[in-house]
Scaffold this active site. Structure first.
Site, PDB file in Angstrom:
ATOM      1  N   CYS A   1       0.811  -1.204   0.000  1.00 48.72           N
ATOM      2  CA  CYS A   1       0.000   0.000   0.000  1.00 48.72           C
ATOM      3  C   CYS A   1       0.855   1.270   0.000  1.00 48.72           C
ATOM      4  CB  CYS A   1      -0.974  -0.017   1.171  1.00 48.72           C
ATOM      5  SG  CYS A   1      -2.349   1.152   0.979  1.00 48.72           S
TER       6      CYS A   1
ATOM      7  N   HIS B   1      -4.079  -6.161   1.756  1.00 49.47           N
ATOM      8  CA  HIS B   1      -3.959  -6.225   3.215  1.00 49.47           C
ATOM      9  C   HIS B   1      -4.604  -7.512   3.679  1.00 49.47           C
ATOM     10  CE1 HIS B   1      -2.850  -2.054   2.926  1.00 49.47           C
ATOM     11  NE2 HIS B   1      -4.013  -1.736   2.383  1.00 49.47           N
TER      12      HIS B   1
END
Length: 256
Positions: A111, A208
């Site tokens: 990310c 994630h």
């Protein structure tokens, strides 16, 4: 008690005199650790131990001595403010990190740090955060968040599952290839089917969840490449992943 042992979620250094030892470096956990990234460190550490290695986990935050002797580097997600806080330090370490990547050191960046391993990130407010150029990629902020369960197919790692939550749109250029092709979810930018990035032994992704507990193929890749670089061989242990497979099946079956 050592500082490492005082850190929540950390595996303490173990068996440092063991025949084969791996040092895992977690990059910027103080500012880039908002999406379960401790889980990646913990999962990778335990997976490496299951393969017979002693493991040391080291945090690196701005102002710390940089652990150039790390065998695997992990970096996590963060808000735009967290990316701004680490940017100067990351740029100061850019040449070292690019050289480590070029030399084959395995890395996983997720990310926010995935974005900063590209060329730059232009936030939705117009701020430009310069990246370090490990990936030939650029990211632009958007008003829309790409959020939800995600499933993708990788020729290298098979089916990958996770959860994406990002407003940055990442576009790959040149020799940088996507990590996988999205089958459920949005991926890098919604305008193509790619997700993540791959170059050398570096993996970048928006997944994630945490990522590694549900995707042991990536953990095994990082451990294998670290062992080959350091010791010239990797002899894997047959690990029972039946519970992981159940978790993966559950994650794949969830609605977007």
């Amino acid at each position: 008690m050592s500082q490492l042992q005082n850190q929540p979620g950390h595996e303490a250094s173990a068996d440092l005199a063991g025949e084969k030892h791996l040092k895992i470096v977690q990059l910027y956990p103080r500012d880039m650790n908002i999406y379960g990234d401790w889980g990646n460190t913990l999962s990778l550490s335990r997976r490496a131990k299951a393969h017979g290695f002693s493991v040391e986990v080291v945090d690196y935050n701005p102002g710390d001595p940089f652990p150039k002797d790390g065998d695997i580097f992990l970096g996590g997600g963060g808000q735009d403010s967290g990316q701004s806080r680490i940017q100067d330090d990351l740029l100061a370490r850019a040449e070292t990190l690019r050289q480590l990547a070029a030399d084959g050191t395995p890395m996983l960046v997720i990310c926010g740090l995935y974005q900063l391993f590209g060329q730059d990130f232009k936030t939705v407010s117009g701020q430009r955060l310069q990246g370090i150029g490990v990936f030939d990629a650029h990211t632009v902020g958007s008003e829309e968040r790409l959020i939800g369960n995600i499933v993708e197919e990788s020729a290298e790692f098979g089916t990958l599952v996770g959860f994406e939550n990002h407003s940055g749109l990442t576009y790959l250029n040149g020799d940088t290839k996507p990590l996988a092709t999205v089958t459920k979810g949005d991926g890098n930018n919604k305008s193509d089917t790619g997700e993540g990035a791959r170059v050398h032994n570096v993996v970048g992704t928006y997944l994630h969840g945490s990522l590694l507990p549900k995707n042991p193929a990536i953990s095994d890749f990082l451990i294998k490449q670290a062992a080959l670089k350091k010791y010239g061989e990797f002899v894997p242990v047959d690990i029972d992943d039946s519970l992981i497979e159940q978790a993966r099946a559950s994650a794949i079956a969830r609605p977007r």
